[in-house]
Design a protein around this motif. Sequence first.
Motif, PDB file in Angstrom:
ATOM      1  N   ARG A  10      -6.142   0.057  -9.783  1.00 58.04           N
ATOM      2  CA  ARG A  10      -6.274   1.348 -10.462  1.00 58.04           C
ATOM      3  C   ARG A  10      -6.457   1.113 -11.967  1.00 58.04           C
ATOM      4  NH1 ARG A  10      -3.325   1.408  -6.039  1.00 58.04           N
ATOM      5  NH2 ARG A  10      -2.931   3.293  -4.802  1.00 58.04           N
ATOM      6  N   ASP A  44       1.653   6.566  -6.960  1.00 59.97           N
ATOM      7  CA  ASP A  44       0.624   7.559  -7.316  1.00 59.97           C
ATOM      8  C   ASP A  44       1.217   8.966  -7.307  1.00 59.97           C
ATOM      9  OD1 ASP A  44      -1.599   5.879  -7.671  1.00 59.97           O
ATOM     10  OD2 ASP A  44      -2.145   5.957  -5.548  1.00 59.97           O
ATOM     11  N   HIS A  89       0.830  -1.213   0.000  1.00 59.53           N
ATOM     12  CA  HIS A  89       0.000   0.000   0.000  1.00 59.53           C
ATOM     13  C   HIS A  89       0.863   1.263   0.000  1.00 59.53           C
ATOM     14  CE1 HIS A  89      -3.945  -1.738   0.115  1.00 59.53           C
ATOM     15  NE2 HIS A  89      -3.678  -2.449   1.198  1.00 59.53           N
ATOM     16  N   CYS A 100       2.438   1.714  -3.418  1.00 57.49           N
ATOM     17  CA  CYS A 100       1.423   2.142  -4.393  1.00 57.49           C
ATOM     18  C   CYS A 100       1.103   3.625  -4.229  1.00 57.49           C
ATOM     19  CB  CYS A 100       0.156   1.309  -4.237  1.00 57.49           C
ATOM     20  SG  CYS A 100       0.259  -0.341  -4.971  1.00 57.49           S
ATOM     21  N   TYR A 148      -0.978  -2.722  -8.183  1.00 55.73           N
ATOM     22  CA  TYR A 148      -1.231  -1.340  -8.595  1.00 55.73           C
ATOM     23  C   TYR A 148      -2.183  -1.297  -9.786  1.00 55.73           C
ATOM     24  CZ  TYR A 148      -0.268   3.566  -9.625  1.00 55.73           C
ATOM     25  OH  TYR A 148      -0.401   4.918  -9.832  1.00 55.73           O
ATOM     26  N   THR A 149      -1.943  -2.137 -10.773  1.00 57.66           N
ATOM     27  CA  THR A 149      -2.763  -2.136 -11.987  1.00 57.66           C
ATOM     28  C   THR A 149      -4.172  -2.642 -11.710  1.00 57.66           C
ATOM     29  OG1 THR A 149      -0.779  -2.478 -13.335  1.00 57.66           O
ATOM     30  CG2 THR A 149      -2.892  -2.996 -14.353  1.00 57.66           C
TER      31      THR A 149
END
Length: 311
Positions: A130, A100, A93, A96, A126-127
């Motif tokens: 998001r 961002d 987290h 990630c 991540y992918t």
Amino acid sequence: MSKDHTHVLASHIASFWRVKHKSFTINGETWSYLAQGDPSAEPIIFIHGMGTNKSVWRSQMQNYDNKAYYRIALNIPGACFTQYFKSQKHSIHDLCRWLDQALEVLNIKTPHIVAHSTLTLLATFYTATRPQNIKSLTLMSIPDLWASNGTSTASETIQRFRSDINFQSIDDSISMLNSLFYNPPQLPKALHKAGYTRHLENLDRFLNVIDDLEQGLPLVMPQTKNIKCPLLIINGESDTYSTPELINSLHWHYPNANTVNLLECGHLIMLEKPSEIYKIHIQFLGNAPIKQASKFGNVIQSYEVCASSSL
């Protein structure tokens, strides 16, 4: 020196004239990255694996058209071995959220992502979480964390990696490096010595990063089937952290993937076969399924998805 080594060395040296070394700041901490190409072109973000850094992508970055693709290789906190968050863990987290912020600072929207080794897990999570932000995903040298050969668990694979990097001598570090190649390069002993000293200075902090990421495995594993963007996976047939069983079963975990087994190649595939990877990747980015991966690749699965289409 082999023909492959000569080509990679020439590309690596040339990159020092062609690639720009830059940095950005997040929450008062400065992070470096490499950039090449027209900033207004389609962005490709390169994410290195555990214990390496942005420089492993230098040769790979040379192959793309500067007007078509803007390439950025990031130093990932903790994973790059020499720089760490000052006051937070290196969890999935946290990384990630950092990614961002990095993309926002760099003004990068809907990039293609290319990730290597253990940080394919970061790129996967991540992918998947998001989906509107990523145009395509390429995962390289995925380690076998699924016990595909039926003999080891994810935890045992990670413990093996911890043991492999707990060097007791320079010779241990040389043996470890050589194991990551199908055809190991011959490097000066002085270079190995400098790397060994740096390794010892950072090992304790790096082992803590491995602990942080291992705790996130239960979060990542369920996300592999949630990748909606075009997906390419390339593994080396002689990767000591992979297995033939994993390569042939990756479509179970990533059902929508174009999957390629790269021949005569170990774990650090971007250093051994950068031109071959480019040929495969550019097919993928050019909206065609991977039908042929050249004489150095076997196509395990070809999935018909347009990588350049709007998501």
